[in-house]
Structure formats: C-alpha cells, structure tokens
Scaffold this active site. Structure first.
Site, PDB file in Angstrom:
ATOM      1  N   ARG A 205       4.526  -1.944  24.551  1.00 56.86           N
ATOM      2  CA  ARG A 205       4.423  -0.480  24.669  1.00 56.86           C
ATOM      3  C   ARG A 205       5.798   0.188  24.714  1.00 56.86           C
ATOM      4  O   ARG A 205       5.946   1.311  24.240  1.00 56.86           O
ATOM      5  CB  ARG A 205       3.610  -0.116  25.905  1.00 56.86           C
ATOM      6  CG  ARG A 205       2.140  -0.405  25.674  1.00 56.86           C
ATOM      7  CD  ARG A 205       1.321  -0.118  26.889  1.00 56.86           C
ATOM      8  NE  ARG A 205      -0.090  -0.132  26.531  1.00 56.86           N
ATOM      9  CZ  ARG A 205      -1.069  -0.207  27.411  1.00 56.86           C
ATOM     10  NH1 ARG A 205      -0.792  -0.273  28.706  1.00 56.86           N
ATOM     11  NH2 ARG A 205      -2.317  -0.207  27.012  1.00 56.86           N
TER      12      ARG A 205
ATOM     13  N   LYS B  86     -21.154  -6.205  23.426  1.00 58.02           N
ATOM     14  CA  LYS B  86     -22.365  -5.393  23.546  1.00 58.02           C
ATOM     15  C   LYS B  86     -22.469  -4.258  22.534  1.00 58.02           C
ATOM     16  O   LYS B  86     -21.491  -3.596  22.240  1.00 58.02           O
ATOM     17  CB  LYS B  86     -22.412  -4.781  24.944  1.00 58.02           C
ATOM     18  CG  LYS B  86     -22.629  -5.828  26.014  1.00 58.02           C
ATOM     19  CD  LYS B  86     -22.752  -5.171  27.359  1.00 58.02           C
ATOM     20  CE  LYS B  86     -23.251  -6.185  28.386  1.00 58.02           C
ATOM     21  NZ  LYS B  86     -23.312  -5.609  29.721  1.00 58.02           N
TER      22      LYS B  86
ATOM     23  N   GLY C 289      -8.854  -3.828  22.524  1.00 61.90           N
ATOM     24  CA  GLY C 289      -8.190  -4.870  23.303  1.00 61.90           C
ATOM     25  C   GLY C 289      -8.376  -6.280  22.782  1.00 61.90           C
ATOM     26  O   GLY C 289      -7.409  -6.989  22.523  1.00 61.90           O
TER      27      GLY C 289
ATOM     28  N   GLY D 251      -9.152   2.317  24.304  1.00 58.94           N
ATOM     29  CA  GLY D 251     -10.108   3.389  24.592  1.00 58.94           C
ATOM     30  C   GLY D 251      -9.894   4.604  23.716  1.00 58.94           C
ATOM     31  O   GLY D 251     -10.845   5.199  23.200  1.00 58.94           O
TER      32      GLY D 251
END
Ligand code: AMP
Length: 395
Positions: free
Chosen positions: A35, A197, A353, A376
């Site tokens: 980052r 999921k 991720g 996200g």
C-alpha cells in the site's frame, strides 16, 4: 476525471489521503508495504513539481488514542520507499499540527498521526473535516481501499476544496481499470466470480450480467447454482436460502444473452481437510458425504478456453480451497490462463482479497494487467454503486 496531473504543485502543500493501513508484526515492523509502494507515484509527482506532501491515513481499528496503532511505526518504511526522510507529528488536527504544516518546505513530507484516534473520522464529522482541511492547499484522494467509506478524510473534507481537489494516480488507475471492464470494454468480456458464498457477490453478479458476455462461476458458490439446476452436490457448501436467487440470476443471464459457465467436474473430498480422500466426479453427481473443494480437469480445460477467447477479463474470488495445495489446481490453472491471455493483449483486472492473495502466491502479479488494492471498494464499484470518496471529488 481531475487527477494530480491537472495541477502544478509548485510551492503548494498537497493534503493527501493515503491508505497506509499496512500489516505490522509483533515488533511493529511493516510486513507488507504494497500500500505504501502504491502511493509512491503520487507523492513523487508532487515533490517533483516542487510541492510538499501532508500524508493522512488510518491504521487498524483503534478505540481512541493507542500507541499500538500509531503511524509512527511506519515512518522509516515510508521514508525508505519514497527516498525522503519523512517527518512525523503525533496528532492530526489542531494548532500544533497546523504549525508543523506551515513550517513544511517544498520537497518535504509530513505524516500525520492515525486519523481514527478521533471518532469524528469514521462519523464523517464536518467540523473535524474542516480542521483537517486547514492542512493543505490542494486535497488529493489516493486511498482506494477506503473510497467506499463516507469518512471525514475521504469524503466530507472534499467540500472545503472547491476546484482544488483531485484523485491521486493510484485511485485514478483503479477507476480507469474498472471502467475498462464495465464501460469501455473490448469484447468478449469474461468475469470469473469465485469464493465461498453466493450471498456476498449477488449484487456484483446482477450488475455485471448486462455488461459481460461470459460469467464463470467457481468456488463454493457454484454449488448453489448446480443444486438449483437439479444437480446432486453431496455435502458441498450450499446456501439453500439462495436457491431462488440463483435461479433468478440464471434467468436474468438467459434474457440478456450472457452465458453462465459452471464447473462440469470437481475434485470431491470426504472431509474439509488437506489430507482427505479425493476423487474426480461430475459436478452434478457428487456422492453423498463428499464435497466439491476444487474444479476438476475438464472444467479447467473449458474455463481456460473461454479465457483464451476473451479480450477483457475480470477475476474476483478463487475457484477452490486454494489455501490447501490439493485443492489449488483450478485457481492456479485459471491464473495461468488469465496471464497467458494478458500476454496476448487482453486486459485483465484482478481484485478481491483472496484472488489477490492467490495471484501473489502463484507469482502472477506481473502477468496480469492490474491488481486492485481495494477489496470492499472494488466489490462496491462492481455492484454499480458510486463510492462516496469518488463522488466527493467529482461533485
Ligand atoms: P470469498 O472471501 O467469498 O472470496 O471466499 C474465499 C474463500 O472461499 C477461500 O478461503 C476459499 O478457500 C473458499 N472456497 C473456495 N472454493 C470453495 C469450495 N468449493 N468450498 C468451500 N470453500 C471454498
């Protein structure tokens, strides 16, 4: 889209929201500086213009002021990566900080203390944002990882920089890469959606259906689709309350001419374990007591063929339980197919991720077009949402 390239920073102080929320070990040493590396081009351009940089970030989830979460821990790493000794101040608002900013000269960098030491940051508090806004002439947002949060330093602050706000190079590149997939894409476009999921990625799948030609569905979420199509899925991961929704997605795809590709064979295991017994079985005929933990060899061939034919590829989520080597093959083969297609000129964007972790684990990060830095935030963009941090700059 206003970026730092539209501004000359000579004798200007750039107030830059970066995402330096990096992992630290027990000795508070940075264990992954990706980052910080990602923010380097933005910082260098401003310094090269003859400006100075005031860097603000959060680190972790502190409750109030806490030495454990001080950004002081990363000062040396940032200095080494940027090649300039970074100054640090142990607060992020107030007179003392304003004084330090006033004393900052061209070519210098000042890192502020953790924004989340103040609850006002996450609340998007206007007064706090106004105090922050005193610390620079031009506001630059380069923190994609928090662009989906309407926090004081990512969103509220922008109103105090009318005509003097822009994206950093990292955030601009993230936006551009997603647009290359969803807006100005070269066809055929293929999205690979994997992971555990269906429920976490329904909105992504619904939003991209009209925009892509193929959707490859793998990982645990494939079994909810296989079940609704009448398959026997043994004890594979399934969300029984999402069967109707899976059917709805299949119908939506049919209506918009988007092909959904599911695994045709799987590696089935008799336990969720790296040393389970395994067998290759058709994806819709998994025996009772067995669970699909990776896609099988026929599926790998089929998926690789689709990838090879695609001009634009989006990958979010692994095709199997890649953390266990016996169930990593589908994810590796997919990664290689995407890398090969990229070698031949396709555009590939990897995000989320676990797919980013997979790409790094299998050393493919330099063979795809772009690896997103925000899990996200990327998912929300793929869901078709306008991120508050992006909107605040464009407004
Ligand atoms: P997500 O966070 O939703 O992207 O899911 C990533 C996780 O899905 C990884 O930890 C994988 O191990 C897991 N996963 C992938 N395939 C399967 C599968 N067939 N059964 C259970 N878990 C899976």
């Amino acid at each position: 889209m206003p970026t730092i390239n539209d501004f000359n920073f000579e004798n200007k102080k750039a107030l830059i929201r970066v995402d330096f929320n990096v992992p630290l070990d027990a000795d508070f040493k940075v264990t992954d500086a990706t980052r910080i590396e990602s923010a380097k081009p933005t910082i260098l351009k401003i310094l090269e213009d003859g400006g100075s940089c005031v860097l603000m970030s959060h680190l972790g989830r502190p409750k109030g002021v806490s030495a454990e979460f001080s950004l002081q821990h990363i000062v040396e790493t940032v200095s080494e990566i940027i090649g300039v000794q970074v100054k640090f101040i142990d607060d992020c608002v107030g007179e003392k900080v304003e004084q330090a900013v006033n004393e900052l000269e061209s070519g210098e960098i000042l890192l502020l203390e953790n924004l989340r030491f103040y609850d006002e940051e996450k609340k998007g508090d206007v007064d706090f944002a106004e105090q922050l806004s005193k610390l620079g002439d031009i506001y630059v947002n380069d923190a994609f990882g928090t662009a989906h949060r309407a926090h004081a330093s990512t969103t509220t602050i922008a109103q105090f920089f009318e005509g003097k706000k822009c994206f950093g190079l990292l955030l601009a590149k993230e936006i551009e890469s997603i647009n290359k997939v969803l807006k100005d894409s070269k066809k055929p476009v293929t999205a690979v959606i994997g992971g555990a999921k269906v429920s976490s990625k329904i909105d992504v799948i619904k939003n991209i259906i009209p925009k892509v030609d193929n959707i490859i569905i793998g990982g645990g979420m494939a079994f909810t689709f296989l079940k609704v199509k009448g398959g026997k899925i043994g004890s594979s991961l399934v969300e029984d309350d999402k069967l109707e929704l899976a059917q709805e997605i299949l119908n939506l795809a049919t209506n918009s001419g988007t092909r959904i590709h599911l695994p045709i064979d799987v590696i089935a295991a008799d336990a969720f374990s790296a040393d389970a017994n395994t067998q290759i079985v058709p994806a819709n005929e998994i025996p009772d007591g067995w669970m699909g933990l990776d896609v099988g060899p026929k599926t790998n061939v089929g998926f690789s063929f689709i990838i090879a034919e695609s001009q634009t590829i989006l990958w979010n989520g692994p095709l199997g339980v890649f953390e266990m080597p016996v169930f990593a093959n589908g994810t590796i083969e997919l990664g290689n197919a995407i890398a090969d297609a990229t070698d031949f000129g396709s555009f590939s964007l990897v995000g989320g991720g676990d797919s980013v972790a997979a790409v790094k684990q299998f050393n493919l990060q330099d063979r795809v077009s772009y690896v997103s830095t925000g899990g996200g935030a990327m998912l929300e963009m793929l869901e078709g949402k306008t991120l508050p941090g992006i909107e605040a700059i464009l407004k």
